[in-house]
Write an enzyme that holds these catalytic residues in place. Structure first.
Site, mmCIF file in Angstrom:
data_model
loop_
_atom_site.group_PDB
_atom_site.id
_atom_site.type_symbol
_atom_site.label_atom_id
_atom_site.label_comp_id
_atom_site.label_asym_id
_atom_site.label_seq_id
_atom_site.Cartn_x
_atom_site.Cartn_y
_atom_site.Cartn_z
ATOM 1 N N ALA A 2 0.857 -1.173 0.000
ATOM 2 C CA ALA A 2 0.000 0.000 0.000
ATOM 3 C C ALA A 2 0.900 1.232 0.000
ATOM 4 O O ALA A 2 2.040 1.177 0.476
ATOM 5 C CB ALA A 2 -0.893 -0.010 1.235
ATOM 6 N N GLU A 26 4.304 -5.447 7.142
ATOM 7 C CA GLU A 26 3.518 -4.483 7.920
ATOM 8 C C GLU A 26 3.959 -4.378 9.371
ATOM 9 O O GLU A 26 3.878 -3.316 9.988
ATOM 10 C CB GLU A 26 2.023 -4.853 7.874
ATOM 11 C CG GLU A 26 1.340 -4.573 6.557
ATOM 12 C CD GLU A 26 1.404 -5.733 5.570
ATOM 13 O OE1 GLU A 26 2.259 -6.635 5.753
ATOM 14 O OE2 GLU A 26 0.604 -5.732 4.614
HETATM 15 N N1 CO8 Z 1 4.557 3.169 -0.514
HETATM 16 C C1 CO8 Z 1 4.973 4.340 -1.020
HETATM 17 N N2 CO8 Z 1 6.129 4.487 -1.679
HETATM 18 C C2 CO8 Z 1 6.918 3.390 -1.814
HETATM 19 C C3 CO8 Z 1 6.570 2.146 -1.299
HETATM 20 C C4 CO8 Z 1 5.307 2.046 -0.625
HETATM 21 N N3 CO8 Z 1 4.859 0.887 -0.129
HETATM 22 N N4 CO8 Z 1 7.541 1.251 -1.577
HETATM 23 C C5 CO8 Z 1 8.488 1.940 -2.252
HETATM 24 N N5 CO8 Z 1 8.113 3.231 -2.398
HETATM 25 C C6 CO8 Z 1 8.866 4.302 -3.052
HETATM 26 C C7 CO8 Z 1 10.023 4.768 -2.205
HETATM 27 O O1 CO8 Z 1 9.591 5.675 -1.227
HETATM 28 C C8 CO8 Z 1 10.923 5.402 -3.243
HETATM 29 O O2 CO8 Z 1 10.390 6.668 -3.567
HETATM 30 P P1 CO8 Z 1 11.380 7.959 -3.600
HETATM 31 O O3 CO8 Z 1 12.318 7.684 -4.741
HETATM 32 O O4 CO8 Z 1 10.449 9.094 -3.838
HETATM 33 O O5 CO8 Z 1 12.063 7.988 -2.289
HETATM 34 C C9 CO8 Z 1 10.702 4.507 -4.473
HETATM 35 O O6 CO8 Z 1 9.460 3.830 -4.239
HETATM 36 C C10 CO8 Z 1 11.774 3.467 -4.641
HETATM 37 O O7 CO8 Z 1 11.883 2.735 -3.420
HETATM 38 P P2 CO8 Z 1 13.300 2.496 -2.667
HETATM 39 O O8 CO8 Z 1 14.238 3.598 -2.953
HETATM 40 O O9 CO8 Z 1 12.995 2.182 -1.235
HETATM 41 O O10 CO8 Z 1 13.793 1.159 -3.449
HETATM 42 P P3 CO8 Z 1 14.757 0.031 -2.904
HETATM 43 O O11 CO8 Z 1 15.076 -0.818 -4.074
HETATM 44 O O12 CO8 Z 1 15.877 0.627 -2.117
HETATM 45 O O13 CO8 Z 1 13.875 -0.805 -1.841
HETATM 46 C C11 CO8 Z 1 11.888 -1.966 -1.058
HETATM 47 C C12 CO8 Z 1 12.760 -1.554 -2.262
HETATM 48 C C13 CO8 Z 1 12.660 -2.911 -0.150
HETATM 49 C C14 CO8 Z 1 10.654 -2.641 -1.599
HETATM 50 C C15 CO8 Z 1 11.515 -0.698 -0.243
HETATM 51 O O14 CO8 Z 1 11.005 0.287 -1.146
HETATM 52 C C16 CO8 Z 1 10.477 -0.929 0.806
HETATM 53 O O15 CO8 Z 1 10.754 -1.469 1.875
HETATM 54 N N6 CO8 Z 1 9.210 -0.508 0.546
HETATM 55 C C17 CO8 Z 1 8.109 -0.617 1.514
HETATM 56 C C18 CO8 Z 1 7.599 -2.017 1.603
HETATM 57 C C19 CO8 Z 1 6.496 -2.111 2.637
HETATM 58 O O16 CO8 Z 1 6.657 -1.859 3.810
HETATM 59 N N7 CO8 Z 1 5.295 -2.494 2.170
HETATM 60 C C20 CO8 Z 1 4.127 -2.662 3.007
HETATM 61 C C21 CO8 Z 1 3.313 -1.438 3.029
HETATM 62 S S1 CO8 Z 1 1.962 -1.523 4.198
HETATM 63 C C22 CO8 Z 1 0.742 -2.342 3.333
HETATM 64 O O17 CO8 Z 1 0.900 -2.763 2.236
HETATM 65 C C23 CO8 Z 1 -0.578 -2.473 4.034
HETATM 66 C C24 CO8 Z 1 -1.513 -3.375 3.252
HETATM 67 C C25 CO8 Z 1 -2.870 -2.773 3.131
HETATM 68 C C26 CO8 Z 1 -3.811 -3.609 2.296
HETATM 69 C C27 CO8 Z 1 -3.626 -3.480 0.792
HETATM 70 C C28 CO8 Z 1 -4.734 -4.162 0.043
HETATM 71 C C29 CO8 Z 1 -4.398 -4.671 -1.343
#
Ligand code: CO8
Length: 264
Positions: free
Chosen positions: A67, A133
């Site tokens: 999300a 999460e």
């Molecule tokens: N939300 C918003 N932006 C994101 C997300 C996200 N989940 N994941 C990545 N991005 C963005 C980053 O902020 C970054 O943006 P910017 O360049 O503006 O800083 C861009 O994408 C690239 O990401 P990274 O630089 O972090 O890329 P890396 O290759 O270094 O890392 C990862 C990749 C490991 C995937 C890392 O981005 C990460 O940990 N992301 C978050 C993962 C996470 O915690 N996901 C769970 C979110 S909570 C959730 O999903 C609740 C579920 C709700 C139900 C949904 C129903 C379908």
């Protein structure tokens, strides 16, 4: 595809719709706007009489990284409860036509949950599944404690949900979360998913829908009720032209030819 901002849609085969999540800068983070578009594209595929199956994919780097945390972070209980946050994020599960998820790269949080809402998951060797999460002070909100547990069992689901660690494509296959890890190569997982979708789309539409309904009922009903439901579905297909075409004395099986289903 100019009408959508966060997704791309195409028909690589006359009978298959391909939907590609397309927020590359955010690793396909799932936002409200993205889900509105996804729901719209799915509804269109559902209504398109030529389409028999749908493939949902992301990019090589991410199916979806969850999300959209930036959209979610400042919300209060009154916002999420008052507006029933996430309620329209599960519309994909209402599809009668099969949906295949073709997963490369990250399928995390809501991304993993979205893949699990699909009927079949194919994974590229680079795929990483997880429910991170717990690292954000929340828990999975769209199936990560429920569909995942049914897919991999309690102990493995607990490990994934409580530690927040990602699992590899190979683990996901061994644990039964995905049906297959495809060979290496860019685009390979989409290619194989499209092939599978084409095969499914070549079957009679009504029997495909009934089969999907039957398998899904296995998650809701007792064995006794499920078997009863299955038998009724089975019997009902004898009212279709496709059953006559497929099996009866005048049909394809008896005449040793390929069935020409008309979806009636
Ligand atoms: N939300 C918003 N932006 C994101 C997300 C996200 N989940 N994941 C990545 N991005 C963005 C980053 O902020 C970054 O943006 P910017 O360049 O503006 O800083 C861009 O994408 C690239 O990401 P990274 O630089 O972090 O890329 P890396 O290759 O270094 O890392 C990862 C990749 C490991 C995937 C890392 O981005 C990460 O940990 N992301 C978050 C993962 C996470 O915690 N996901 C769970 C979110 S909570 C959730 O999903 C609740 C579920 C709700 C139900 C949904 C129903 C379908």
């Amino acid at each position: 595809d100019k009408e959508y901002e966060y997704i791309l849609t195409s028909k690589p085969d006359p009978n298959v719709t391909l939907i590609t999540l397309n927020r590359p800068k955010a690793l396909n983070a799932l936002s409200n706007g993205l889900f509105h578009e996804l729901n719209h594209a799915l509804a269109r595929a559902e209504l398109d009489n030529d389409v028999g199956a749908v493939v949902l994919t992301g990019s090589e780097k991410a199916f979806a990284a969850g999300a959209d945390i930036k959209e979610m972070k400042d919300k209060e209980f009154a916002d999420v409860y008052g507006q029933n946050f996430l309620s329209h994020w599960t519309q994909i599960t209402e599809m009668k036509k099969p949906v295949i998820a073709a997963v490369s790269g990250y399928a995390l949080g809501g991304g993993c949950e979205l893949a699990m809402m699909c009927d079949i998951i194919l994974a590229s060797p680079t795929a990483k599944f997880g429910q991170p999460e717990i690292n954000l002070g929340i828990i999975p909100g769209a199936g990560g404690t429920q569909r995942l547990t049914r897919a991999v069992g309690k102990s493995k689901a607990m490990e994934i949900v409580l530690t927040g660690r990602n699992i590899t494509a190979q683990e996901a296959e061994a644990w039964g979360l995905v049906s297959k890890v495809v060979g290496e190569g860019e685009g390979q997982v989409v290619k194989e998913a499209l092939e599978m979708a084409k095969t499914i789309a070549s079957k009679g539409r009504l029997s495909v829908m009934a089969a999907k309904e039957g398998v899904n009922a296995a998650y809701e009903l007792s064995l006794h009720e499920g078997l009863h439901f299955e038998r009724r579905l089975f019997q009902s297909l004898f009212a279709t032209k496709d059953q006559k075409e497929g099996t009866t004395g005048m049909g394809a099986f008896a005449e040793k030819r390929k069935a020409q289903f008309t979806n009636q």
